[in-house]
Enzyme design. Sequence first.
Site, mmCIF file in Angstrom:
data_model
loop_
_atom_site.group_PDB
_atom_site.id
_atom_site.type_symbol
_atom_site.label_atom_id
_atom_site.label_comp_id
_atom_site.label_asym_id
_atom_site.label_seq_id
_atom_site.Cartn_x
_atom_site.Cartn_y
_atom_site.Cartn_z
ATOM 1 N N ARG A 350 0.753 -1.143 -0.225
ATOM 2 C CA ARG A 350 0.084 0.043 0.239
ATOM 3 C C ARG A 350 1.029 1.138 -0.084
ATOM 4 O O ARG A 350 0.364 2.269 -0.349
ATOM 5 C CB ARG A 350 -0.934 -0.052 1.081
ATOM 6 N N GLU A 365 -0.588 8.742 4.272
ATOM 7 C CA GLU A 365 -0.579 9.906 5.307
ATOM 8 C C GLU A 365 0.620 10.948 5.391
ATOM 9 O O GLU A 365 1.596 10.453 4.967
ATOM 10 C CB GLU A 365 -0.871 9.225 6.745
ATOM 11 N N PHE A 371 0.566 5.422 11.148
ATOM 12 C CA PHE A 371 -0.266 4.305 10.774
ATOM 13 C C PHE A 371 0.214 3.877 9.287
ATOM 14 O O PHE A 371 0.646 2.913 9.085
ATOM 15 C CB PHE A 371 -1.568 4.499 10.781
ATOM 16 N N GLU A 372 0.216 4.877 8.349
ATOM 17 C CA GLU A 372 0.565 4.371 6.762
ATOM 18 C C GLU A 372 1.225 5.586 6.298
ATOM 19 O O GLU A 372 0.738 6.634 6.025
ATOM 20 C CB GLU A 372 -0.664 4.284 6.269
ATOM 21 N N GLN A 373 2.589 5.434 6.518
ATOM 22 C CA GLN A 373 3.425 6.672 5.756
ATOM 23 C C GLN A 373 4.266 5.945 5.010
ATOM 24 O O GLN A 373 5.056 5.220 5.211
ATOM 25 C CB GLN A 373 4.349 7.033 7.249
#
Length: 532
Positions: A350, A365, A371-373
């Site tokens: 992702r 983000e 979380f999702e970097q």
Amino acid sequence: MIRNPVLPGFNPDPSFLRVGEDYYLATSTFEWYPGVQIFHSRDLANWELVARPLNRAALLDMRGNPDSCGIWAPCLSHDGERFWLVYTDVKRLDGAFKDAHNYITACETIDGVWSDPWYVNSSGFDPSLFHDDDGRKWFVNMRWNHRWAGSGVNGANDRFDGIVLQEWSPEGGLTGPVTMIYPGSDKGLTEAPHLFKRDGWYYLTTAEGGTGYEHAVTMARSRTIDGQYETHPQKHVLCAEGSNGAVQRTGHGQYVETHWGDHYHSFLMGRPIEGPDGQGRFCPLGRETGLEKVVWRDGWLWLERGGMIASAEVDAPGGAVSAPRAPVHRRLGGPLPPEFQWLRTPEWERIFRCEDDALVLIGRESVGSWFEQSLVARRQEDHAYVAETDLDFAPDTYQQGAGLITYYNRHKFHAAILSHDEGAGRTLSVMSCAGDWPAGDLDWPVHSVPVGPGPVSLRVEVDKGTQRFRWKQQGEWQALGGELNAAVISDEGGQGEHASFTGAFVGMVCFDVSGRAAEARFTRFDYTPGAA
């Protein structure tokens, strides 16, 4: 000679293991994914990364973990049949509670597919697994005490509530009584226990004094595994407190007897340098891994050279010599180069993908996300270095950005970011956050540089306490902004060495807080030790 550190850059808490004539070091990775780095050597002087075993969601998912949490202090062992790895996933850093979950995984080969984990407990962090010669396995851990002052077994620090022991098996989990075997010395903050057996004695080494400049390796022994352990006559085998040498912050390691008959102890260490404008010393490379030669005398381990101060150079078995460090030039495309990691998430697809001719980062983000970097980076391994990358990115809003970043955590970074401005189109600017929250806040300069269409080359020059960004499309490198303070990107930057525990990275970043997942293509990444 062995030149310390043997593992430069962020490689703390080294678990040290020999299997036959093969040697392994396993180090902490905190919030970086995949979890745990395992290195291999045949001569103790030269080490190669061979595995990052915690590489799927069943073993590790750190989304939401705060900075400097995640994987603390792995313990690598071998029982004659399989490798065993104990690890802690820490979910909270501040406050009275730690929420530290302990797991065990196993594998027949060091670079194979490790088993789904056994959950053990959450009573403390930095545990180890000891395989006794009668076939029984023992889980050894520090016990964390979240209560008020005066409630612990060691008055030097109530939170660290002694070293406890309990039998463990894959079939039955933890069984039998929990026994407190060692309260620690008066240095306190007793953690990271490792047991080994020699000449009828059970020996226990622990880390004490915190992870800063008072850090130490403490030793104790007992005739029985669950007996009360007596402390080393010198208390500490390693401690650099009060010294002024190049090797500082020594502690937290493990003992190995080599197949040559020599004896060594691993340890974490820091190499502080002076910050700009008299800001004091700082360790941009974080906590690294070193080795010291030790000897047995009167039933105890001692440094071969005497005292407790580790050396920058140590005699190696068989006259081995540490190889010099060389530049690393990567044409990106195909598998991700082994030196790179990302943050927290097991769902790497992702946030990036590897094409034949590029590493593509998928904007998710913000740089400060837990979380999702989309940030893929490698360790800074030198006090001075130059890094370069080539970027192709077409943002259409200021909410999209991609570029080159020097990064410690969400509040300690500098980045050269290619974004979009309504009046100027594509622009380059420097985005910084210069210190732990609340001391540090995002600083986005008002002035930016317009950039024409097509790929852009980005460069960062780090020289000890200072750094500069440069850029070009054609012709010569041009300055992007002015001189920046590199000292904030360190353990000591912000609130000090006890507030954060990782190290400096340099790499590639992309964000898209509009939610449209803009993609940035990176085709090259070069890292060259030494000042520009």
